[in-house]
Motif scaffolding. Structure first.
Motif, PDB file in Angstrom:
ATOM      1  N   GLU A 118       0.853  -1.284  -0.197  1.00  0.00           N
ATOM      2  CA  GLU A 118      -0.126  -0.003   0.012  1.00  0.00           C
ATOM      3  C   GLU A 118       0.933   1.293   0.023  1.00  0.00           C
ATOM      4  OE1 GLU A 118      -2.857  -0.139   3.307  1.00  0.00           O
ATOM      5  OE2 GLU A 118      -3.666  -1.893   2.548  1.00  0.00           O
ATOM      6  N   PHE A 119       2.249   1.258   0.630  1.00  0.00           N
ATOM      7  CA  PHE A 119       2.807   2.214   0.823  1.00  0.00           C
ATOM      8  C   PHE A 119       4.250   2.310   0.254  1.00  0.00           C
ATOM      9  CE2 PHE A 119      -0.346   2.138   4.477  1.00  0.00           C
ATOM     10  CZ  PHE A 119      -0.825   3.368   4.172  1.00  0.00           C
ATOM     11  N   GLY A 120       4.280   3.447  -0.594  1.00  0.00           N
ATOM     12  CA  GLY A 120       5.719   3.348  -1.330  1.00  0.00           C
ATOM     13  C   GLY A 120       6.863   3.501  -0.387  1.00  0.00           C
ATOM     14  N   PHE A 121       6.776   4.382   0.785  1.00  0.00           N
ATOM     15  CA  PHE A 121       7.968   4.589   1.720  1.00  0.00           C
ATOM     16  C   PHE A 121       8.210   3.493   2.431  1.00  0.00           C
ATOM     17  CE2 PHE A 121       4.051   5.332   4.370  1.00  0.00           C
ATOM     18  CZ  PHE A 121       4.201   4.982   5.481  1.00  0.00           C
ATOM     19  N   MET A 122       7.159   2.306   2.710  1.00  0.00           N
ATOM     20  CA  MET A 122       7.674   1.051   3.487  1.00  0.00           C
ATOM     21  C   MET A 122       8.295   0.345   2.361  1.00  0.00           C
ATOM     22  SD  MET A 122       6.335   0.886   6.242  1.00  0.00           S
ATOM     23  CE  MET A 122       6.184  -0.710   6.878  1.00  0.00           C
ATOM     24  N   ARG A 123       8.153   0.229   1.111  1.00  0.00           N
ATOM     25  CA  ARG A 123       8.658  -0.436   0.093  1.00  0.00           C
ATOM     26  C   ARG A 123      10.134   0.080   0.108  1.00  0.00           C
ATOM     27  NH1 ARG A 123       4.009  -0.175  -2.894  1.00  0.00           N
ATOM     28  NH2 ARG A 123       4.448   1.443  -4.026  1.00  0.00           N
ATOM     29  N   ARG A 124      10.398   1.380  -0.086  1.00  0.00           N
ATOM     30  CA  ARG A 124      11.521   1.855  -0.205  1.00  0.00           C
ATOM     31  C   ARG A 124      12.541   1.541   1.226  1.00  0.00           C
ATOM     32  NH1 ARG A 124       8.759   5.919  -2.742  1.00  0.00           N
ATOM     33  NH2 ARG A 124       8.491   7.081  -1.029  1.00  0.00           N
TER      34      ARG A 124
END
Length: 290
Positions: A13-19
């Motif tokens: 759901e969240f790009g900051f978590m993937r990064r």
């Protein structure tokens, strides 16, 4: 809450978590061999010292350019290498041993770095430098960490055997060609690079934890250097993933969550590991009594 929502959904759901996950995984994989060799060389505390040695350089970069990735990274590398070279020079030219030299620079570097950041920044900026903000990693920071990981892999592919030899018998390399000093300096360069890369994610106070704790834990799971590197990498990856998940769901700071997870795994390794743990010692004692 389903298992999917608990363990997977935050990263979808969240790009900051993937990064954050990608950056931590790259740091985990490149820091594992560094940590294993630091532990084997009995230089674990030197890793902590070097993590603080980069602080004044990163702080100067912050003073000049704010939170500029290039300025803070360049400053950290220059400061880390300068401290490593200065400590080595002092230990070779004075009665002061290398560990005492590093300890002296550690204290001065920490105080100087905090002072420099305080001159321009706020308490929030100081906390960011000291403890990092892994959830704020952007693409340039990930590229930097990935590049450092690539350089580390290539360097170990070339000098792995020399590092092993220099680790167990430094005099041997000096006697057969004088390569010991060059190998030791290359290893220090790799240490500094990984600390600087991790500094952007976990901060100067936390980054060494993801390098040393998994390496220390790996000694309870494998007796070979290669096995310890693999075990340390796996432990670091698991610590990063679990720490991010806990941080997301419990709303606690991410860097401490990752390090405390690594610490919990270290405690389990100490108690239940395959080699030298308390459980193994108890079983061996019972076997001898029987």
């Amino acid at each position: 809450m389903t298992t999917f929502n608990l363990l997977v959904a935050p990263f979808l759901e969240f790009g900051f978590m993937r990064r954050a996950l990608i950056g931590c995984l790259a740091l985990s994989l490149s820091g594992a061999p560094i940590g294993v060799f630091l532990v084997l060389r009995r230089m674990s505390l030197m890793g902590d010292v070097m993590s603080h040695a980069i602080l004044p350089g990163a702080a100067v970069g912050f003073l000049l350019s704010g939170f500029s990735l290039f300025a803070m990274t360049l400053g950290g590398v220059v400061a880390g290498l300068a401290v490593a070279l200065a400590a080595g020079f002092i230990s070779r030219t004075t009665p002061l041993k290398e560990d005492a030299s590093f300890a002296s620079f550690y204290l001065v570097s920490l105080g100087l770095g905090v002072l420099i950041v305080s001159l321009k920044g706020s308490n929030v900026d100081l906390l960011h430098v000291l403890f990092g903000n892994v959830l704020a990693l952007d693409d340039p920071a990930i590229y930097l960490i990935a590049s450092i990981a690539t350089v580390t892999f290539l360097a170990f592919a070339v000098v792995y055997r020399l590092l092993v030899a220099e680790c167990f018998d430094p005099g041997f390399l000096r006697s057969v060609g004088g390569a010991g000093g060059a190998v030791h300096f290359l290893f220090l360069v790799l240490v500094v690079l990984n600390l600087v890369g991790g500094f952007n994610a976990l901060g100067t106070l936390m980054v060494v934890g993801l390098i040393i704790l998994p390496a220390a834990s790996s000694r309870f799971w494998s007796e070979s250097i290669g096995g310890q590197i693999i075990a340390a990498a796996l432990i670091a990856v698991v610590s990063s993933y679990v720490g991010l998940v806990v941080s997301y769901h419990v709303a606690v700071p991410t860097s401490p969550a990752i390090i405390l997870t690594a610490g919990a795994i270290h405690a389990l390794s100490l108690l239940l590991g395959r080699h030298g743990s308390f459980l193994r010692q108890m079983l061996r004692a019972q076997h001898l009594r029987g």
